[in-house]
Design an enzyme around this catalytic site. Structure first.
Site, PDB file in Angstrom:
ATOM      1  CE  LYS A   9      -3.927  -2.037   2.474  1.00 24.65           C
ATOM      2  NZ  LYS A   9      -4.906  -1.766   3.556  1.00 24.65           N
ATOM      3  CE1 TYR A  51      -9.345  -2.775  -0.466  1.00 26.52           C
ATOM      4  CE2 TYR A  51      -8.549  -0.828  -1.616  1.00 26.52           C
ATOM      5  CZ  TYR A  51      -8.336  -1.890  -0.746  1.00 26.52           C
ATOM      6  OH  TYR A  51      -7.095  -2.056  -0.167  1.00 26.52           O
ATOM      7  CG  ASN A 114      -3.570  -2.303   6.951  1.00 28.87           C
ATOM      8  OD1 ASN A 114      -3.364  -1.973   5.790  1.00 28.87           O
ATOM      9  ND2 ASN A 114      -4.708  -2.842   7.337  1.00 28.87           N
ATOM     10  CG  HIS A 117      -4.908  -5.893  -0.345  1.00 29.68           C
ATOM     11  ND1 HIS A 117      -6.179  -5.826   0.182  1.00 29.68           N
ATOM     12  CD2 HIS A 117      -4.950  -6.867  -1.299  1.00 29.68           C
ATOM     13  CE1 HIS A 117      -6.958  -6.707  -0.440  1.00 29.68           C
ATOM     14  NE2 HIS A 117      -6.231  -7.354  -1.341  1.00 29.68           N
ATOM     15  CD  GLU A 128      -8.390  -9.359  -3.187  1.00 26.77           C
ATOM     16  OE1 GLU A 128      -9.004  -8.597  -2.429  1.00 26.77           O
ATOM     17  OE2 GLU A 128      -7.262  -9.835  -2.894  1.00 26.77           O
TER      18      GLU A 128
HETATM   19  P1  ADP Z   1      -7.949  -6.617   5.615  1.00 29.30           P
HETATM   20  O1  ADP Z   1      -7.081  -5.672   4.830  1.00 29.30           O
HETATM   21  O2  ADP Z   1      -7.268  -7.055   6.888  1.00 29.30           O
HETATM   22  O3  ADP Z   1      -8.453  -7.781   4.799  1.00 29.30           O
HETATM   23  P2  ADP Z   1     -10.629  -5.448   5.429  1.00 29.30           P
HETATM   24  O4  ADP Z   1     -10.766  -6.200   4.153  1.00 29.30           O
HETATM   25  O5  ADP Z   1     -11.683  -5.628   6.460  1.00 29.30           O
HETATM   26  O6  ADP Z   1      -9.219  -5.772   6.131  1.00 29.30           O
HETATM   27  O7  ADP Z   1     -10.542  -3.893   5.147  1.00 29.30           O
HETATM   28  C1  ADP Z   1      -9.805  -3.381   4.064  1.00 29.30           C
HETATM   29  C2  ADP Z   1      -8.949  -2.228   4.527  1.00 29.30           C
HETATM   30  O8  ADP Z   1      -9.787  -1.147   4.962  1.00 29.30           O
HETATM   31  C3  ADP Z   1      -8.036  -2.497   5.721  1.00 29.30           C
HETATM   32  O9  ADP Z   1      -6.836  -3.142   5.370  1.00 29.30           O
HETATM   33  C4  ADP Z   1      -7.804  -1.095   6.248  1.00 29.30           C
HETATM   34  O10 ADP Z   1      -6.836  -0.427   5.463  1.00 29.30           O
HETATM   35  C5  ADP Z   1      -9.158  -0.440   6.024  1.00 29.30           C
HETATM   36  N1  ADP Z   1     -10.004  -0.543   7.232  1.00 29.30           N
HETATM   37  C6  ADP Z   1     -10.814  -1.578   7.561  1.00 29.30           C
HETATM   38  N2  ADP Z   1     -11.421  -1.357   8.754  1.00 29.30           N
HETATM   39  C7  ADP Z   1     -10.985  -0.158   9.188  1.00 29.30           C
HETATM   40  C8  ADP Z   1     -11.232   0.653  10.360  1.00 29.30           C
HETATM   41  N3  ADP Z   1     -12.045   0.235  11.336  1.00 29.30           N
HETATM   42  N4  ADP Z   1     -10.594   1.843  10.470  1.00 29.30           N
HETATM   43  C9  ADP Z   1      -9.768   2.252   9.510  1.00 29.30           C
HETATM   44  N5  ADP Z   1      -9.479   1.564   8.383  1.00 29.30           N
HETATM   45  C10 ADP Z   1     -10.076   0.372   8.222  1.00 29.30           C
HETATM   46 MG    MG Z   2      -9.796  -7.719   3.184  1.00 32.78          MG
END
Ligand code: ADP
Ligand code: MG
Length: 215
Positions: A9, A51, A114, A117, A128
């Protein structure tokens, strides 16, 4: 064999050291690297296709804007149980809640910023990989060599410990610093650990503070 999508990211791109270390630990899992390239997908591709499942969620706009801010490293990896292995290594979604030894726990910036992805289930992985193959061109070449060259270039870059970003994040959440102050400090930290042009780096702080304040 099972394939999955992994993306570095924008924070993982700009924060050169953290991104390289994250990729290194993924490669060290022993997965096959079937594709590696730096590219900037169209915003619509990220928003409407990649997304699509998150449309309407409270973090969706911030996520799409953040992911569209810079080029991304795009990886397709394969191997037995690759999704489970990579996701375990990645740790929980929110950096502060992730195992401190996981990628997100150790190198992730803060909250949902974070770093990496990765497809989060076998079903998502299949979807994906199929989707991204519409916009990439996989050649007959040794992509492992390319990813190793990328890692070597950045793994000893100047680094700012993620703890620094998380301190600002906490101060902002607790109202101890203003959004403007937090953005200024984040900008200074990012600048110390990157070779990206100022114009690109400048896009990130406001998106990061917005993510922090999402709740
Ligand atoms: P992951 O990346 O762990 O699979 P998700 O698919 O649930 O998580 O969400 C996609 C992305 O959206 C996350 O990696 C994060 O960057 C963002 N995100 C999800 N939930 C939150 C939250 N509560 N606050 C801020 N950003 C979030
Ligand atoms: Mg996800």
């Amino acid at each position: 064999m099972e394939e999955m999508l992994i993306l570095l990211k924008p924070d993982g791109m700009v924060r050169r050291y953290a991104g390289a270390r994250a990729l290194k630990s993924i490669v060290e899992l022993g997965v096959n690297i079937n594709f590696f390239q730096i590219l900037k997908p169209k915003k619509e591709f990220l928003a409407d296709r990649h997304y699509a499942e998150h449309k309407g969620k409270f973090f969706y706009d911030n996520l799409v804007n953040f992911m569209s801010a810079t080029e991304l490293a795009v990886i397709i990896a394969s191997g037995d149980n690759v999704v489970e292995k990579v996701r375990t290594l990645l740790g929980k979604t929110m950096c502060e809640k992730a195992d401190p030894l996981s990628i997100r726990g150790r190198y992730g910036t803060t909250k949902g910023i974070n770093l990496v992805h990765a497809s989060d289930s076998n079903e998502t992985a299949e979807k994906e990989v199929k989707l991204w193959k519409e916009i990439i061109n996989i050649e007959e070449k040794d992509y492992k060599k390319d990813i190793m060259a990328y890692i070597r270039t950045y793994e000893n870059f100047p680094m700012i410990d993620s703890v620094r970003y998380r301190e600002i994040s906490k101060d902002l959440s607790e109202g101890k610093v203003s959004k403007e102050e937090a953005e200024k400090t984040i900008n200074e930290l990012l600048t110390k650990e990157t070779d990206f042009e100022e114009e690109t780096v400048n896009k990130l702080p406001a998106l990061i503070t917005e993510n922090i304040l999402l709740g």
